[in-house]
Design a protein around this motif. Structure first.
Motif, PDB file in Angstrom:
ATOM      1  N   TRP A   1      50.145  31.632  46.336  1.00  0.00           N
ATOM      2  CA  TRP A   1      50.218  33.008  45.540  1.00  0.00           C
ATOM      3  C   TRP A   1      51.393  33.033  44.717  1.00  0.00           C
ATOM      4  CZ3 TRP A   1      46.384  37.009  45.058  1.00  0.00           C
ATOM      5  CH2 TRP A   1      45.253  37.020  45.895  1.00  0.00           C
TER       6      TRP A   1
ATOM      7  N   GLY B   1      45.791  30.910  46.824  1.00  0.00           N
ATOM      8  CA  GLY B   1      46.396  31.417  45.845  1.00  0.00           C
ATOM      9  C   GLY B   1      45.345  32.502  45.049  1.00  0.00           C
ATOM     10  N   PRO B   2      46.011  33.117  44.181  1.00  0.00           N
ATOM     11  CA  PRO B   2      45.255  34.204  43.455  1.00  0.00           C
ATOM     12  C   PRO B   2      44.043  33.645  42.797  1.00  0.00           C
ATOM     13  CG  PRO B   2      47.139  33.526  42.146  1.00  0.00           C
ATOM     14  CD  PRO B   2      47.257  32.474  43.200  1.00  0.00           C
TER      15      PRO B   2
ATOM     16  N   ASP C   1      52.460  36.163  42.305  1.00  0.00           N
ATOM     17  CA  ASP C   1      51.179  36.978  42.224  1.00  0.00           C
ATOM     18  C   ASP C   1      51.130  37.849  43.426  1.00  0.00           C
ATOM     19  OD1 ASP C   1      50.319  36.317  39.508  1.00  0.00           O
ATOM     20  OD2 ASP C   1      49.164  34.628  40.366  1.00  0.00           O
ATOM     21  N   ALA C   2      51.676  37.347  44.516  1.00  0.00           N
ATOM     22  CA  ALA C   2      51.661  37.989  45.697  1.00  0.00           C
ATOM     23  C   ALA C   2      52.286  39.525  45.648  1.00  0.00           C
ATOM     24  CB  ALA C   2      52.262  37.096  46.934  1.00  0.00           C
TER      25      ALA C   2
END
Length: 175
Positions: free
Chosen positions: A67, A32-33, A70-71
């Motif tokens: 993510w 993830g981010p 946020d991707a």
């Protein structure tokens, strides 16, 4: 051609567009981010040519990553991708008691019988067997090496698989 006639391409980020773990590379980050302000120099490893190659496959490309949305902000612009829909995934976690990965059931459910390609570095043999049993349409679970990530050659392999499908399967016109 209606959108539901096109195959889906579920696209992971960590280890797929964002390689990690090879010689001289950073260790695997938490999926993830990053937390705000956390440096992620490996973002510079994202190949900006991959997005256009993926879009040329004639699939509906969907993020399938921890993510989540946020991707679209962090990864998509670096990979040459527009804003994409995000698969409805459960919370990130370990495989379940049947050794099925945390994304697998959700992606098959989201595909709803449509042909799909799932590009990820974390696809197990248990995932492959479950997809084969539970998904009524054509599916390609395309594993990439996390230290390398997806390459143009990998996209060409995906294109060859799509080209081998009968046109009637999803209405794609093969040149």
């Amino acid at each position: 051609m209606t959108d539901d006639a096109r195959p889906l391409l579920f696209l992971d980020v960590d280890g797929t567009l964002l390689p990690f773990g090879g010689p001289g590379m950073l260790p695997q980050p938490r999926p993830g981010p990053p937390a705000p302000g956390t440096p992620r120099p490996e973002l510079d490893l994202i190949d900006p040519e991959l997005g256009p190659l993926l879009l040329d496959l004639g699939c509906d490309v969907v993020w399938a990553t921890a993510w989540m949305g946020d991707a679209n902000v962090v990864i998509g612009p670096r990979a040459g991708l527009p804003t994409l829909p995000v698969a409805d995934l459960p919370r990130y976690g370990a495989p379940d008691a049947d050794e099925i990965g945390w994304k697998t059931r959700a992606l098959v459910r989201e595909a709803a019988g449509r042909p799909f390609v799932w590009v990820d570095d974390d696809i197990s043999d248990a995932d492959l067997a479950w997809i084969d049993r539970e998904h009524p349409g054509p599916a390609l679970a395309f594993r990439v090496e996390s230290a390398v990530g997806l390459t143009a050659a990998g996209v060409a392999e995906i294109a060859a698989w799509l080209d081998a499908l009968p046109e009637a399967t999803f209405g794609r016109t093969v040149p």
